[in-house]
Write an enzyme that holds these catalytic residues in place. Structure first.
Site, PDB file in Angstrom:
ATOM      1  N   HIS A 265     -13.189  -6.447 -10.663  1.00  0.00           N
ATOM      2  CA  HIS A 265     -14.200  -5.608 -11.612  1.00  0.00           C
ATOM      3  C   HIS A 265     -13.541  -6.067 -13.060  1.00  0.00           C
ATOM      4  O   HIS A 265     -14.514  -6.583 -14.028  1.00  0.00           O
ATOM      5  CB  HIS A 265     -13.850  -4.078 -11.578  1.00  0.00           C
ATOM      6  CG  HIS A 265     -14.604  -3.137 -12.137  1.00  0.00           C
ATOM      7  ND1 HIS A 265     -15.801  -2.498 -11.795  1.00  0.00           N
ATOM      8  CD2 HIS A 265     -14.135  -2.838 -13.512  1.00  0.00           C
ATOM      9  CE1 HIS A 265     -16.046  -1.829 -12.777  1.00  0.00           C
ATOM     10  NE2 HIS A 265     -15.136  -1.883 -13.961  1.00  0.00           N
ATOM     11  N   GLU A 266     -12.253  -5.909 -13.392  1.00  0.00           N
ATOM     12  CA  GLU A 266     -11.925  -6.187 -14.721  1.00  0.00           C
ATOM     13  C   GLU A 266     -12.144  -7.707 -15.095  1.00  0.00           C
ATOM     14  O   GLU A 266     -12.483  -7.781 -16.272  1.00  0.00           O
ATOM     15  CB  GLU A 266     -10.383  -5.726 -14.997  1.00  0.00           C
ATOM     16  CG  GLU A 266     -10.112  -4.304 -14.786  1.00  0.00           C
ATOM     17  CD  GLU A 266     -10.996  -3.238 -15.406  1.00  0.00           C
ATOM     18  OE1 GLU A 266     -11.285  -3.799 -16.731  1.00  0.00           O
ATOM     19  OE2 GLU A 266     -11.267  -2.280 -15.092  1.00  0.00           O
ATOM     20  N   GLU A 295     -20.802  -3.021 -17.971  1.00  0.00           N
ATOM     21  CA  GLU A 295     -20.305  -2.478 -16.359  1.00  0.00           C
ATOM     22  C   GLU A 295     -21.217  -3.425 -15.543  1.00  0.00           C
ATOM     23  O   GLU A 295     -20.730  -3.331 -14.267  1.00  0.00           O
ATOM     24  CB  GLU A 295     -20.617  -1.096 -16.298  1.00  0.00           C
ATOM     25  CG  GLU A 295     -19.958  -0.347 -15.108  1.00  0.00           C
ATOM     26  CD  GLU A 295     -18.652  -0.312 -15.077  1.00  0.00           C
ATOM     27  OE1 GLU A 295     -17.945  -0.496 -16.134  1.00  0.00           O
ATOM     28  OE2 GLU A 295     -17.895   0.074 -14.083  1.00  0.00           O
TER      29      GLU A 295
END
Ligand code: ZN
Length: 501
Positions: A265-266, A295
């Site tokens: 995700h990051e 996002e």
């Protein structure tokens, strides 16, 4: 280049440097700062941010932008310079609309509220937090009035995070999504045991998990010459320039998903920040197009890639080599199924792909009711429970697992939650386009070659930074406006197969 344009760029670079220095101090605060420095660090940050704000909202800046508005018409409208002038003028107008007392009052109120919120959540005591939230809502309404809006108060707040999107648009997309997701979830719930995720909760050495995470970042194309990964209590990504991007992760010895999907995700956020054109560095364009678009990048790597069968065909043998005893009885398919287990739960941040957006819709609807004063602050917990029951079939046992679970409202963030769901929808829409343009995309992922996807995203999304609005960017890349349909197709197909629907 006219002198005024050079002058504008010089001033913006100074402001950007102050903000980057503040971001670096914030990064340090979350990673390595000794706890005894908390008070001083808050002062240092306030000084840097105050200086940046003063420089940006100065009368001189206004005069420069005024002079430059004349030359914009002569420039190619899609050029970096034309976009820089437009975006800066937009930011400037908004920043000047906010009375300084209101900004100070919000900062003071939210700083006190965040502390009360932490205790209130621990004690599951909504009444303790309610007067603070009341004050915050008053100030947010004043803020929305100061910023101005055409249709609804909510639009002014949403625009801070998702430029030029309206609550009516969000409402329409959410309605479409809800109509498909609620019945899908009901069908899955009738068959919940079809997927077992026990394998993820065995014991996995932290150092080995950390090393696998670094290896994945390398394969995704994250450049360790221009960034690094560290640990923090709450994972985040921050960038001081495309040449220095920091991400953090946290690892749980007894839950494999925490570190693995946190890193993917990051890592998605970090690739976006590293991919912005260096020509835009030290300007307001050197950021993501919006929180929702940012996002979309993290969700794509976490879910569309990391929770795909192709990914697990590649990654399982590596994982098994690192954890031979823990995974002796498992295979790629076991892991693929486990990481896609659907389980309605009270807590948003623990939600799976199917239920996640329902948590957001609930917050979006409540925030609108709160800001329009249709819902009293004291009525929030009850309204929360009613919506949880309607959408997820669950009633939280207390407010710590209900209306007190997120820190966002205590920080004065309303209009922010929709960006999480918009990110999910955009990720599916972009990925559909990537698959159409890169026919061997999944075959590449299956052999651990993520570079074609990274390069496609860099070319189509990352390099533009904030030059285009989210709507313009989505239209440019996919030829269509944002829609719920690609996400709906994706979850219906994937979870229909997993849960034998
Ligand atoms: Zn994120």
């Amino acid at each position: 280049m006219p002198d005024q344009l050079q002058e504008l760029k010089t001033r913006l670079a100074q402001i950007s440097d102050l903000r980057s220095a503040a971001s670096l101090l914030s990064w340090d605060q979350e990673t390595y700062m000794p706890p005894g420095s908390a008070q001083v660090r808050a002062e240092q940050l306030a000084t840097l941010e105050g200086l940046a704000h003063q420089l940006f909202t100065s009368d001189e800046m206004g005069r420069l932008l005024e002079d430059l508005s004349g030359i914009v018409a002569d420039l190619d409208p899609d050029s970096d310079d034309a976009r820089l002038i437009r975006v800066t003028a937009r930011d400037y107008t908004k920043a000047r609309k906010l009375p300084p007392q209101l900004v100070t009052e919000l900062a003071r109120t939210t700083s006190a509220a965040a502390q009360v919120w932490a205790t209130a959540r621990r004690e599951a005591n909504f009444a303790m937090f309610a007067p603070h939230l009341e004050k915050i809502v008053d100030l947010l309404i004043q803020k929305a009035e100061a910023l101005g809006y055409d249709d609804r108060l909510y639009d002014a707040l949403l625009d801070e995070y998702e430029p030029e999107m309206t609550s009516a648009q969000v409402e329409a997309i959410f309605a479409e999504l809800k109509a498909e997701i609620v019945p899908l979830l009901q069908a899955i719930v009738a068959n919940l045991d079809a997927v077992d995720d026990a394998v993820l909760h065995r014991e996995f050495d932290e150092k080995k998990q950390w090393e696998l995470g670094l290896e994945l970042l390398q394969l995704m194309g994250f450049d360790f010459e221009r960034g690094r990964q560290d640990k923090s209590a709450h994972p985040f990504t921050t960038a001081f320039s495309p040449t220095d991007v920091r991400l953090t992760t946290r690892i749980d010895r007894h839950f494999l998903s925490q570190g693995l999907f946190g890193t993917l995700h990051e890592g998605g956020h970090a690739l976006y920040d590293q991919g912005i054109s260096l020509a835009l560095d030290r300007t307001p364009l050197c950021e993501g197009a919006s929180l929702g678009i940012h996002e979309s990048q993290s969700r794509m790597w976490e879910n569309l890639v990391g929770r795909s069968r192709a990914f697990w065909r590649f990654f399982f043998p590596r994982l098994q080599a690192a954890f031979p005893d823990q995974l002796a009885d498992a295979d790629a398919e076991t892991l693929y199924r486990a990481v896609n287990k659907v389980k309605p739960s009270f807590i948003r941040v623990e939600a799976d792909e199917v239920t996640y957006n329902l948590h957001i819709m609930l917050r979006f609807e409540l925030e609108n009711d709160i800001l329009e004063r249709r819902l009293k602050i004291t009525e929030i917990p009850e309204a929360w429970r009613a919506k949880m029951e309607a959408y997820l079939g669950l009633v939280p046992p207390d407010d710590a697992q209900g209306a007190l679970q997120d820190i966002h409202w205590a920080w004065g963030l309303m209009g922010y939650f929709p960006t999480y769901s918009l990110g999910n929808l955009v990720s599916a829409q972009l990925y559909e386009q990537a698959r159409a343009e890169l026919p061997d995309l999944e075959a590449r992922i299956e052999v651990g070659d993520f570079v074609p996807l990274r390069d496609w995203l860099r070319e189509r999304v990352h390099r533009h930074g904030r030059k285009f609005t989210p709507a313009e960017l989505i239209e440019r890349v996919t030829g269509r406006s944002l829609a719920a349909a690609p996400f709906v197709r994706y979850v219906q197909q994937k979870y229909g197969e997993l849960y034998h629907l």
